[in-house]
Design a protein around this motif. Sequence first.
Motif, PDB file in Angstrom:
ATOM      1  N   ARG A   1      -0.452   6.191  47.205  1.00 50.43           N
ATOM      2  CA  ARG A   1      -1.378   7.120  47.866  1.00 50.43           C
ATOM      3  C   ARG A   1      -2.664   6.439  48.346  1.00 50.43           C
ATOM      4  NH1 ARG A   1      -1.609  12.433  44.227  1.00 50.43           N
ATOM      5  NH2 ARG A   1      -1.576  13.535  46.179  1.00 50.43           N
ATOM      6  N   SER A   2      -2.884   5.205  47.941  1.00 50.94           N
ATOM      7  CA  SER A   2      -4.106   4.499  48.314  1.00 50.94           C
ATOM      8  C   SER A   2      -4.211   4.357  49.821  1.00 50.94           C
ATOM      9  CB  SER A   2      -4.133   3.118  47.667  1.00 50.94           C
ATOM     10  OG  SER A   2      -4.136   3.229  46.275  1.00 50.94           O
TER      11      SER A   2
ATOM     12  N   ALA B   1       0.890  14.462  41.316  1.00 53.78           N
ATOM     13  CA  ALA B   1       0.895  13.899  39.960  1.00 53.78           C
ATOM     14  C   ALA B   1       1.735  14.773  39.028  1.00 53.78           C
ATOM     15  CB  ALA B   1      -0.526  13.761  39.448  1.00 53.78           C
TER      16      ALA B   1
ATOM     17  N   ILE C   1       0.587   5.315  37.976  1.00 52.59           N
ATOM     18  CA  ILE C   1      -0.124   4.188  38.607  1.00 52.59           C
ATOM     19  C   ILE C   1       0.572   3.806  39.907  1.00 52.59           C
ATOM     20  CG2 ILE C   1      -0.732   1.749  38.367  1.00 52.59           C
ATOM     21  CD1 ILE C   1      -1.213   2.333  35.375  1.00 52.59           C
TER      22      ILE C   1
ATOM     23  N   ALA D   1      -0.367   6.283  42.447  1.00 54.39           N
ATOM     24  CA  ALA D   1      -1.735   6.040  42.928  1.00 54.39           C
ATOM     25  C   ALA D   1      -1.764   4.884  43.927  1.00 54.39           C
ATOM     26  CB  ALA D   1      -2.665   5.742  41.754  1.00 54.39           C
TER      27      ALA D   1
ATOM     28  N   GLU E   1      -8.348  -0.183  47.403  1.00 47.44           N
ATOM     29  CA  GLU E   1      -7.751   0.749  46.442  1.00 47.44           C
ATOM     30  C   GLU E   1      -6.441   0.204  45.898  1.00 47.44           C
ATOM     31  OE1 GLU E   1      -7.749   5.242  46.922  1.00 47.44           O
ATOM     32  OE2 GLU E   1      -8.292   4.568  48.936  1.00 47.44           O
TER      33      GLU E   1
ATOM     34  N   TRP F   1      -5.747  -0.674  41.928  1.00 48.31           N
ATOM     35  CA  TRP F   1      -4.659  -0.081  41.151  1.00 48.31           C
ATOM     36  C   TRP F   1      -3.652  -1.136  40.700  1.00 48.31           C
ATOM     37  CZ3 TRP F   1      -5.069   4.043  38.550  1.00 48.31           C
ATOM     38  CH2 TRP F   1      -5.798   5.125  39.016  1.00 48.31           C
TER      39      TRP F   1
END
Length: 118
Positions: free
Chosen positions: A72-73, A47, A66, A69, A78, A82
């Motif tokens: 990376r889910s 991040a 976002i 994220a 997830e 997101w």
Amino acid sequence: MAFSSELIDKYKEFKGYSQDKQVVADLENCIKSNISEIRKGKRHLTANQCIFICKEMGIDFKPELIQLAIERSKTKEEVSAWTEVAKKISAACVAGLLLITASFTQVQGAHLRIRYSL
């Protein structure tokens, strides 16, 4: 291509860099093998690295976080969550822009018709 890799490419293009090692020199806590693993999809930017790159390029880092994220889910749930957050933020931004536009737009209506009909 993965988001992290694309962001690195955008940063390289923005800075005029030709090699990944130039990016490594700019990023905190990053070594050349990290970039290689990002390119292979085995690793992602952190991040803090994402924020640094966005600030350097002068772009808003919140939407990029976002996207990071989402990348990376680990589960479909997830990713779905997101993605939903991103859609809601986007919808709120559009609604805000419409509201601002409407407040500055002049409404021409009946008062003009009345003036010309006299």
